[in-house]
Write a protein that holds these residues in place. Structure first.
Motif, PDB file in Angstrom:
ATOM      1  N   THR A   1     -11.854  60.796  10.478  1.00 37.80           N
ATOM      2  CA  THR A   1     -11.005  61.973  10.689  1.00 37.80           C
ATOM      3  C   THR A   1     -11.395  62.581  12.026  1.00 37.80           C
ATOM      4  OG1 THR A   1     -10.967  62.396   8.306  1.00 37.80           O
ATOM      5  CG2 THR A   1     -10.245  64.182   9.746  1.00 37.80           C
ATOM      6  N   ILE A   2     -10.410  62.954  12.822  1.00 34.08           N
ATOM      7  CA  ILE A   2     -10.725  63.437  14.166  1.00 34.08           C
ATOM      8  C   ILE A   2      -9.653  64.415  14.635  1.00 34.08           C
ATOM      9  CG2 ILE A   2      -9.554  61.506  15.308  1.00 34.08           C
ATOM     10  CD1 ILE A   2     -11.960  61.497  17.311  1.00 34.08           C
ATOM     11  N   LEU A   3     -10.086  65.408  15.392  1.00 37.30           N
ATOM     12  CA  LEU A   3      -9.163  66.393  15.955  1.00 37.30           C
ATOM     13  C   LEU A   3      -8.663  65.935  17.323  1.00 37.30           C
ATOM     14  CD1 LEU A   3     -11.234  69.653  15.325  1.00 37.30           C
ATOM     15  CD2 LEU A   3      -9.481  68.690  13.834  1.00 37.30           C
ATOM     16  N   TYR A   4      -7.458  66.384  17.662  1.00 34.97           N
ATOM     17  CA  TYR A   4      -6.948  66.179  19.028  1.00 34.97           C
ATOM     18  C   TYR A   4      -6.404  67.514  19.521  1.00 34.97           C
ATOM     19  CZ  TYR A   4      -4.002  65.329  22.983  1.00 34.97           C
ATOM     20  OH  TYR A   4      -3.460  65.428  24.231  1.00 34.97           O
ATOM     21  N   SER A   5      -6.603  67.781  20.826  1.00 37.38           N
ATOM     22  CA  SER A   5      -6.025  68.983  21.423  1.00 37.38           C
ATOM     23  C   SER A   5      -5.611  68.717  22.859  1.00 37.38           C
ATOM     24  CB  SER A   5      -7.021  70.146  21.406  1.00 37.38           C
ATOM     25  OG  SER A   5      -6.466  71.294  22.039  1.00 37.38           O
ATOM     26  N   ASP A   6      -4.476  69.285  23.245  1.00 38.09           N
ATOM     27  CA  ASP A   6      -4.116  69.344  24.655  1.00 38.09           C
ATOM     28  C   ASP A   6      -5.104  70.272  25.360  1.00 38.09           C
ATOM     29  OD1 ASP A   6      -1.974  67.652  24.323  1.00 38.09           O
ATOM     30  OD2 ASP A   6      -0.455  69.235  24.296  1.00 38.09           O
ATOM     31  N   VAL A   7      -5.034  70.310  26.698  1.00 33.59           N
ATOM     32  CA  VAL A   7      -5.992  71.135  27.438  1.00 33.59           C
ATOM     33  C   VAL A   7      -5.409  72.464  27.914  1.00 33.59           C
ATOM     34  CG1 VAL A   7      -7.354  69.157  28.163  1.00 33.59           C
ATOM     35  CG2 VAL A   7      -5.501  69.965  29.633  1.00 33.59           C
ATOM     36  N   ASP A   8      -4.116  72.687  27.725  1.00 29.76           N
ATOM     37  CA  ASP A   8      -3.533  73.982  28.093  1.00 29.76           C
ATOM     38  C   ASP A   8      -3.701  74.945  26.914  1.00 29.76           C
ATOM     39  OD1 ASP A   8      -1.801  72.431  26.574  1.00 29.76           O
ATOM     40  OD2 ASP A   8       0.017  73.093  27.622  1.00 29.76           O
ATOM     41  N   VAL A   9      -4.957  75.126  26.529  1.00 30.62           N
ATOM     42  CA  VAL A   9      -5.269  75.926  25.346  1.00 30.62           C
ATOM     43  C   VAL A   9      -6.482  76.812  25.599  1.00 30.62           C
ATOM     44  CG1 VAL A   9      -4.445  74.060  23.834  1.00 30.62           C
ATOM     45  CG2 VAL A   9      -6.893  74.280  24.288  1.00 30.62           C
ATOM     46  N   ILE A  10      -6.626  77.802  24.737  1.00 32.43           N
ATOM     47  CA  ILE A  10      -7.857  78.581  24.639  1.00 32.43           C
ATOM     48  C   ILE A  10      -8.259  78.612  23.170  1.00 32.43           C
ATOM     49  CG2 ILE A  10      -8.828  80.919  24.719  1.00 32.43           C
ATOM     50  CD1 ILE A  10      -8.784  79.623  27.440  1.00 32.43           C
ATOM     51  N   PHE A  11      -9.491  78.182  22.899  1.00 36.10           N
ATOM     52  CA  PHE A  11     -10.043  78.245  21.548  1.00 36.10           C
ATOM     53  C   PHE A  11     -10.717  79.602  21.377  1.00 36.10           C
ATOM     54  CE2 PHE A  11     -10.077  73.796  22.841  1.00 36.10           C
ATOM     55  CZ  PHE A  11      -9.517  73.148  21.753  1.00 36.10           C
TER      56      PHE A  11
ATOM     57  N   ASP B   1      -3.543  61.167   1.472  1.00 33.89           N
ATOM     58  CA  ASP B   1      -2.744  60.037   1.938  1.00 33.89           C
ATOM     59  C   ASP B   1      -1.893  60.382   3.159  1.00 33.89           C
ATOM     60  OD1 ASP B   1      -3.667  58.211   0.078  1.00 33.89           O
ATOM     61  OD2 ASP B   1      -2.157  58.773  -1.413  1.00 33.89           O
ATOM     62  N   CYS B   2      -2.123  61.561   3.749  1.00 36.63           N
ATOM     63  CA  CYS B   2      -1.364  61.934   4.946  1.00 36.63           C
ATOM     64  C   CYS B   2      -1.989  61.280   6.176  1.00 36.63           C
ATOM     65  CB  CYS B   2      -1.360  63.450   5.118  1.00 36.63           C
ATOM     66  SG  CYS B   2      -0.409  64.320   3.845  1.00 36.63           S
ATOM     67  N   TYR B   3      -1.158  60.988   7.162  1.00 34.16           N
ATOM     68  CA  TYR B   3      -1.638  60.391   8.402  1.00 34.16           C
ATOM     69  C   TYR B   3      -2.120  61.438   9.392  1.00 34.16           C
ATOM     70  CZ  TYR B   3       0.575  56.050   6.811  1.00 34.16           C
ATOM     71  OH  TYR B   3       0.920  54.924   6.096  1.00 34.16           O
ATOM     72  N   ILE B   4      -1.391  62.542   9.477  1.00 35.67           N
ATOM     73  CA  ILE B   4      -1.766  63.606  10.401  1.00 35.67           C
ATOM     74  C   ILE B   4      -1.531  64.965   9.760  1.00 35.67           C
ATOM     75  CG2 ILE B   4      -1.256  62.255  12.485  1.00 35.67           C
ATOM     76  CD1 ILE B   4       1.361  63.889  12.758  1.00 35.67           C
ATOM     77  N   ALA B   5      -2.172  65.981  10.322  1.00 33.28           N
ATOM     78  CA  ALA B   5      -1.920  67.365   9.941  1.00 33.28           C
ATOM     79  C   ALA B   5      -1.609  68.136  11.209  1.00 33.28           C
ATOM     80  CB  ALA B   5      -3.124  67.967   9.233  1.00 33.28           C
ATOM     81  N   GLY B   6      -0.632  69.036  11.125  1.00 34.53           N
ATOM     82  CA  GLY B   6      -0.255  69.812  12.300  1.00 34.53           C
ATOM     83  C   GLY B   6       0.474  71.083  11.908  1.00 34.53           C
ATOM     84  N   VAL B   7       0.827  71.861  12.909  1.00 41.67           N
ATOM     85  CA  VAL B   7       1.484  73.153  12.701  1.00 41.67           C
ATOM     86  C   VAL B   7       2.992  72.999  12.870  1.00 41.67           C
ATOM     87  CG1 VAL B   7       1.694  75.520  13.558  1.00 41.67           C
ATOM     88  CG2 VAL B   7      -0.553  74.408  13.481  1.00 41.67           C
TER      89      VAL B   7
ATOM     90  N   ALA C   1       2.620  68.305  18.367  1.00 36.81           N
ATOM     91  CA  ALA C   1       1.699  67.192  18.616  1.00 36.81           C
ATOM     92  C   ALA C   1       0.521  67.602  19.485  1.00 36.81           C
ATOM     93  CB  ALA C   1       2.439  66.038  19.288  1.00 36.81           C
ATOM     94  N   GLY C   2       0.543  68.819  20.011  1.00 34.01           N
ATOM     95  CA  GLY C   2      -0.505  69.255  20.935  1.00 34.01           C
ATOM     96  C   GLY C   2      -1.821  69.576  20.287  1.00 34.01           C
ATOM     97  N   ASN C   3      -1.791  69.882  18.993  1.00 32.88           N
ATOM     98  CA  ASN C   3      -3.016  70.151  18.225  1.00 32.88           C
ATOM     99  C   ASN C   3      -2.835  69.535  16.851  1.00 32.88           C
ATOM    100  OD1 ASN C   3      -2.445  72.888  19.957  1.00 32.88           O
ATOM    101  ND2 ASN C   3      -4.579  72.260  20.042  1.00 32.88           N
ATOM    102  N   ILE C   4      -3.516  68.433  16.604  1.00 35.41           N
ATOM    103  CA  ILE C   4      -3.360  67.729  15.336  1.00 35.41           C
ATOM    104  C   ILE C   4      -4.703  67.257  14.804  1.00 35.41           C
ATOM    105  CG2 ILE C   4      -0.971  66.963  15.668  1.00 35.41           C
ATOM    106  CD1 ILE C   4      -2.060  64.307  16.713  1.00 35.41           C
ATOM    107  N   ILE C   5      -4.721  66.971  13.518  1.00 33.68           N
ATOM    108  CA  ILE C   5      -5.861  66.324  12.875  1.00 33.68           C
ATOM    109  C   ILE C   5      -5.377  64.949  12.432  1.00 33.68           C
ATOM    110  CG2 ILE C   5      -7.650  66.501  11.126  1.00 33.68           C
ATOM    111  CD1 ILE C   5      -6.944  69.466  10.842  1.00 33.68           C
ATOM    112  N   LEU C   6      -6.093  63.921  12.803  1.00 29.61           N
ATOM    113  CA  LEU C   6      -5.672  62.567  12.477  1.00 29.61           C
ATOM    114  C   LEU C   6      -6.531  61.965  11.368  1.00 29.61           C
ATOM    115  CD1 LEU C   6      -5.603  62.786  15.916  1.00 29.61           C
ATOM    116  CD2 LEU C   6      -4.278  60.723  15.488  1.00 29.61           C
ATOM    117  N   ASN C   7      -5.876  61.370  10.396  1.00 27.60           N
ATOM    118  CA  ASN C   7      -6.543  60.570   9.387  1.00 27.60           C
ATOM    119  C   ASN C   7      -6.659  59.166   9.995  1.00 27.60           C
ATOM    120  OD1 ASN C   7      -7.408  59.099   7.180  1.00 27.60           O
ATOM    121  ND2 ASN C   7      -5.992  60.069   5.734  1.00 27.60           N
ATOM    122  N   ALA C   8      -7.629  59.015  10.893  1.00 28.82           N
ATOM    123  CA  ALA C   8      -7.756  57.796  11.674  1.00 28.82           C
ATOM    124  C   ALA C   8      -7.973  56.567  10.793  1.00 28.82           C
ATOM    125  CB  ALA C   8      -8.894  57.931  12.680  1.00 28.82           C
ATOM    126  N   LYS C   9      -8.729  56.743   9.723  1.00 30.95           N
ATOM    127  CA  LYS C   9      -8.994  55.624   8.812  1.00 30.95           C
ATOM    128  C   LYS C   9      -7.703  55.117   8.190  1.00 30.95           C
ATOM    129  CE  LYS C   9     -11.561  54.356   4.636  1.00 30.95           C
ATOM    130  NZ  LYS C   9     -12.473  54.849   3.557  1.00 30.95           N
TER     131      LYS C   9
END
Length: 312
Positions: free
Chosen positions: A102-112, A127-133, A161-169
């Protein structure tokens, strides 16, 4: 005990400074026991300037950066609205980073504005492939028609797609990378966003808005909060306003005025990337632009100032 959170970014030398500011905000808001395993996807052809990000090592010790070369996989891929082929790199994350399930992805035009560990550890992808807003695409007539008529997707459930969590497995097990690459041969209006929503349809988890508070969502918080309450609670909205991840997916704050513009500049001023000449030139340029406005445009600016956000 240290808790590791893997997160991926993808950019070229044109975005080194904003990427540095984004990473600075990520690390500054980390909990004491959070360790970020940061991966940078890049093309060897771009000769990415790695020295700039080394400046973060002087301030933080709660991270490491690893670089992964995407090769020439997306050379010649469709580009639109000035968004180049780097946007497709996220489609290769499960393949390029096999050490995480499981891994996060983020674009760089962001502030955390807060630590991501809780989000990472508590989001159950099953069983989901990705999670997003949810992008609220149905509120835009053109997007509503595009998804319904052309892509045959439900515009009420399109995620950013700019901020997602991937079920990489799961993506690796089901061979989705090959499907991503096949779809990347098409000229989709929103590129990787469309590809992810097409390939992962039916297996997408919608999560809290605080993981991707875009310019549009920020605007709706002021003008159409009732619409947002169809998807999120009042508590989620307030949490997003206070400490959500800000995604500048429209006008970039280092280029022009946009909502939450001030927050980006505050992080920029505190980061290792602050350059007083750039800061001065930016504001001088903005003042010159305002001074050069015609009377009609000045009146329009005043009208917008006193009316936008007044209606509920």
């Amino acid at each position: 005990m240290r808790h590791t959170v893997p997160i991926v970014f993808a950019f070229d030398n044109n975005l080194i400074m904003p990427a540095g500011v984004a990473l600075y905000s990520l690390l500054r808001n980390a909990r004491e026991d959070t360790f970020y395993d940061i991966f940078i996807l890049h093309s060897a052809k771009s000769d990415l300037d790695r020295s700039a990000l080394k400046q973060l090592e002087d301030r933080f010790d709660n991270f490491r950066i690893q670089y992964r070369d995407v090769g020439d996989t997306f050379d010649g891929a469709f580009q639109i609205r000035g968004i180049n082929t780097v946007t497709y790199y996220r489609l290769l994350i499960p393949q390029l980073i096999p050490e995480y399930d499981t891994i996060l992805y983020s674009d760089v035009d962001v502030i955390f504005q807060e630590d991501l560990r809780s989000l990472y550890e508590t989001t159950d992808l099953s069983d989901c492939y990705i999670a997003g807003v949810n992008s609220l695409a149905h509120l835009h007539p053109d997007s509503d028609t595009y998804y319904a008529s052309q892509l045959k997707l439900d515009s009420r459930h399109i995620v950013y797609a700019g901020n997602i969590i991937l079920n990489a497995k799961k993506i690796r097990e089901d061979g989705l990378t090959a499907q991503f690459l096949k779809e990347a041969e098409n000229n989709y209006k929103f590129q990787d966003l469309d590809i992810l929503n097409i390939v992962c349809r039916g297996r997408i988890k919608e999560i809290g808005m605080s993981f991707c508070a875009t310019n549009k969502i920020a605007e709706l918080m002021a003008t159409s909060r009732a619409e947002l309450l169809n998807y999120w609670t009042e508590q989620e909205i307030e949490h997003t306003i206070r400490s959500g991840l800000i995604h500048y997916n429209g006008i970039k704050p280092w280029k022009g005025i946009c909502i939450n513009h001030d927050i980006w500049w505050e992080y920029y001023r505190q980061s290792p990337y602050f350059d007083y000449n750039f800061y001065y030139d930016y504001y001088l340029r903005r003042m010159n632009e305002l001074d050069g406005l015609s009377l009609s445009k000045r009146l329009k600016v005043l009208f917008r100032f006193f009316t936008v956000g007044q209606t509920k």
